[in-house]
Design an enzyme around this catalytic site. Sequence first.
Site, PDB file in Angstrom:
ATOM      1  N   SER A 120      -8.963   7.790   2.870  1.00 49.89           N
ATOM      2  CA  SER A 120      -8.406   7.837   1.510  1.00 49.89           C
ATOM      3  C   SER A 120      -9.483   7.591   0.471  1.00 49.89           C
ATOM      4  O   SER A 120     -10.463   6.874   0.722  1.00 49.89           O
ATOM      5  CB  SER A 120      -7.341   6.741   1.399  1.00 49.89           C
ATOM      6  OG  SER A 120      -7.000   6.514   0.061  1.00 49.89           O
ATOM      7  N   TYR A 144      -5.176  -2.027   1.409  1.00 53.64           N
ATOM      8  CA  TYR A 144      -5.006  -0.683   1.973  1.00 53.64           C
ATOM      9  C   TYR A 144      -6.362   0.032   2.047  1.00 53.64           C
ATOM     10  O   TYR A 144      -6.741   0.569   3.100  1.00 53.64           O
ATOM     11  CB  TYR A 144      -4.019   0.121   1.112  1.00 53.64           C
ATOM     12  CG  TYR A 144      -3.991   1.588   1.451  1.00 53.64           C
ATOM     13  CD1 TYR A 144      -3.453   2.014   2.660  1.00 53.64           C
ATOM     14  CD2 TYR A 144      -4.518   2.547   0.587  1.00 53.64           C
ATOM     15  CE1 TYR A 144      -3.444   3.369   2.994  1.00 53.64           C
ATOM     16  CE2 TYR A 144      -4.506   3.891   0.906  1.00 53.64           C
ATOM     17  CZ  TYR A 144      -3.972   4.295   2.104  1.00 53.64           C
ATOM     18  OH  TYR A 144      -3.963   5.623   2.432  1.00 53.64           O
ATOM     19  N   LYS A 148      -8.634   1.100   5.384  1.00 51.19           N
ATOM     20  CA  LYS A 148      -9.131   2.470   5.636  1.00 51.19           C
ATOM     21  C   LYS A 148     -10.644   2.441   5.874  1.00 51.19           C
ATOM     22  O   LYS A 148     -11.161   3.150   6.746  1.00 51.19           O
ATOM     23  CB  LYS A 148      -8.804   3.395   4.452  1.00 51.19           C
ATOM     24  CG  LYS A 148      -7.359   3.834   4.389  1.00 51.19           C
ATOM     25  CD  LYS A 148      -7.027   4.847   5.482  1.00 51.19           C
ATOM     26  CE  LYS A 148      -5.560   5.218   5.494  1.00 51.19           C
ATOM     27  NZ  LYS A 148      -5.140   5.933   6.699  1.00 51.19           N
TER      28      LYS A 148
HETATM   29  N1  UFG Z   1       2.388   6.626 -11.965  1.00 52.38           N
HETATM   30  C1  UFG Z   1       3.221   6.406 -13.027  1.00 52.38           C
HETATM   31  N2  UFG Z   1       4.542   6.228 -12.785  1.00 52.38           N
HETATM   32  C2  UFG Z   1       5.085   6.276 -11.518  1.00 52.38           C
HETATM   33  C3  UFG Z   1       4.221   6.531 -10.432  1.00 52.38           C
HETATM   34  C4  UFG Z   1       2.878   6.690 -10.693  1.00 52.38           C
HETATM   35  O1  UFG Z   1       2.783   6.334 -14.183  1.00 52.38           O
HETATM   36  O2  UFG Z   1       6.308   6.114 -11.351  1.00 52.38           O
HETATM   37  C5  UFG Z   1       0.966   6.839 -12.195  1.00 52.38           C
HETATM   38  C6  UFG Z   1       0.099   5.788 -11.540  1.00 52.38           C
HETATM   39  O3  UFG Z   1      -0.067   4.676 -12.376  1.00 52.38           O
HETATM   40  C7  UFG Z   1      -1.182   6.567 -11.283  1.00 52.38           C
HETATM   41  C8  UFG Z   1      -0.708   8.008 -11.073  1.00 52.38           C
HETATM   42  O4  UFG Z   1       0.600   8.061 -11.625  1.00 52.38           O
HETATM   43  O5  UFG Z   1      -1.966   6.548 -12.411  1.00 52.38           O
HETATM   44  C9  UFG Z   1      -0.643   8.401  -9.620  1.00 52.38           C
HETATM   45  O6  UFG Z   1       0.067   7.398  -8.906  1.00 52.38           O
HETATM   46  P1  UFG Z   1       0.537   7.594  -7.399  1.00 52.38           P
HETATM   47  O7  UFG Z   1       1.285   6.364  -7.033  1.00 52.38           O
HETATM   48  O8  UFG Z   1       1.230   8.899  -7.251  1.00 52.38           O
HETATM   49  O9  UFG Z   1      -0.803   7.704  -6.592  1.00 52.38           O
HETATM   50  P2  UFG Z   1      -2.086   6.732  -6.573  1.00 52.38           P
HETATM   51  O10 UFG Z   1      -3.162   7.431  -7.337  1.00 52.38           O
HETATM   52  O11 UFG Z   1      -1.764   5.354  -6.958  1.00 52.38           O
HETATM   53  O12 UFG Z   1      -2.358   6.681  -5.020  1.00 52.38           O
HETATM   54  C10 UFG Z   1      -3.257   7.545  -4.442  1.00 52.38           C
HETATM   55  C11 UFG Z   1      -2.901   7.729  -2.961  1.00 52.38           C
HETATM   56  C12 UFG Z   1      -3.214   6.475  -2.192  1.00 52.38           C
HETATM   57  C13 UFG Z   1      -4.618   5.993  -2.526  1.00 52.38           C
HETATM   58  C14 UFG Z   1      -4.754   5.763  -4.001  1.00 52.38           C
HETATM   59  C15 UFG Z   1      -6.127   5.245  -4.371  1.00 52.38           C
HETATM   60  O13 UFG Z   1      -1.524   8.044  -2.794  1.00 52.38           O
HETATM   61  O14 UFG Z   1      -3.121   6.736  -0.811  1.00 52.38           O
HETATM   62  O15 UFG Z   1      -4.530   6.998  -4.652  1.00 52.38           O
HETATM   63  O16 UFG Z   1      -6.093   4.678  -5.657  1.00 52.38           O
HETATM   64  F1  UFG Z   1      -4.881   4.855  -1.870  1.00 52.38           F
END
Ligand code: UFG
Length: 331
Positions: A120, A144, A148
């Site tokens: 990741s 997490y 990884k």
């Molecule tokens: N977000 C929102 N509202 C929501 C969900 C997400 O504003 O309801 C935002 C988050 O703050 C983030 C972006 O949308 O800025 C993406 O969020 P996600 O939860 O979809 O994904 P992440 O970037 O947090 O997670 C991804 C991968 C993980 C990895 C991570 C590393 O899914 O496996 O990036 O930061 F570990």
Amino acid sequence: MSQKKTILVTGGAGYIGRCTAYVLAQNGYQPVLIDNFSTGRRAMVGELTCFDLDLTDRKSTLEAFRKSQDVVGVIHLAAKALVGESVEKPYEYLRNNFLSTLNVAEAAAMSGVCVLHSSSCAVYGVPEKLPILETTPRSPVSPYGAAKAMAEDVLAQFVRHKGLRALNLRYFNPAGSMGNGQYGELHEPETHLIPNVVGAFLGGKPIRVFGSDFPTPDGTCVRDYIHIEDLVGAHLVALEKLLAPGSLKVESLNIGSGKGVSVKEVLEAASSVLGGKVPHEMAPRRAGDPAELVADIAQAKAILGWEPKKSLNDMIRDHHQWVTGRAKKLL
Ligand code: UFG
């Protein structure tokens, strides 16, 4: 008739695992799943063979590899995979993800099969430079991401000392569905942006935009979203390289689209693709969210001869197709 090559897919009843198994089967392989069904869904297994086991159990892991005939490789996706939850439960994340990779590495080395590991972008933490190169020092901030990185290190030891062939694919943000909406993402609770945006459009809770004061052009977080079909396509070519001994000279590759998109841009794209408003509200930053994560995918393109083809609009449209179709029957 020649026997099909078997590929073990750990976490095979989950989102990325089941999509991968679908594409393996389409390309002449025999996918055999391994899942403990902690988050994977039994209904997604379908016609495939599946070992119901916990990979942290060394004996049953070794036994599953022994029982699988004609196995040539393993795609190791099984892991606890929520960044936020990992901060609450570091012991569970570190134990589960480390031990399961240790057992997979040992079993693969003993069976003489290669490992394609689902890593990741979380291993990079908050990188100083964008886009992120594979040579960027790893500096995970969540348990997490740390687990990884540990899993990558475990594999590296077996590569060095046991002649294992292994490759880490460092995923950015996968989204969308495959097989005409037959295989997609369905988590409970759902934390990922695109499923939550589509859910809000369909009448669920308004989406909460976590933070509007980031140092990005519109103040919301920027991520690198990649269509699941492109991500799985990268697995297929990477697997073929791994199966040809000596043809891979790298340990890790970034798999993303190489393009940064903000939360606001995702909301705008969704309104236009789905043809209506996506109810949303501004909310405080979510703990641990870096402002911007975008992959440099030059290495993956050069080494795998692969390139992402699908757009953000495709991800939103295809997730919508899945969630309003087959996924409804699974809930
Ligand atoms: N977000 C929102 N509202 C929501 C969900 C997400 O504003 O309801 C935002 C988050 O703050 C983030 C972006 O949308 O800025 C993406 O969020 P996600 O939860 O979809 O994904 P992440 O970037 O947090 O997670 C991804 C991968 C993980 C990895 C991570 C590393 O899914 O496996 O990036 O930061 F570990």
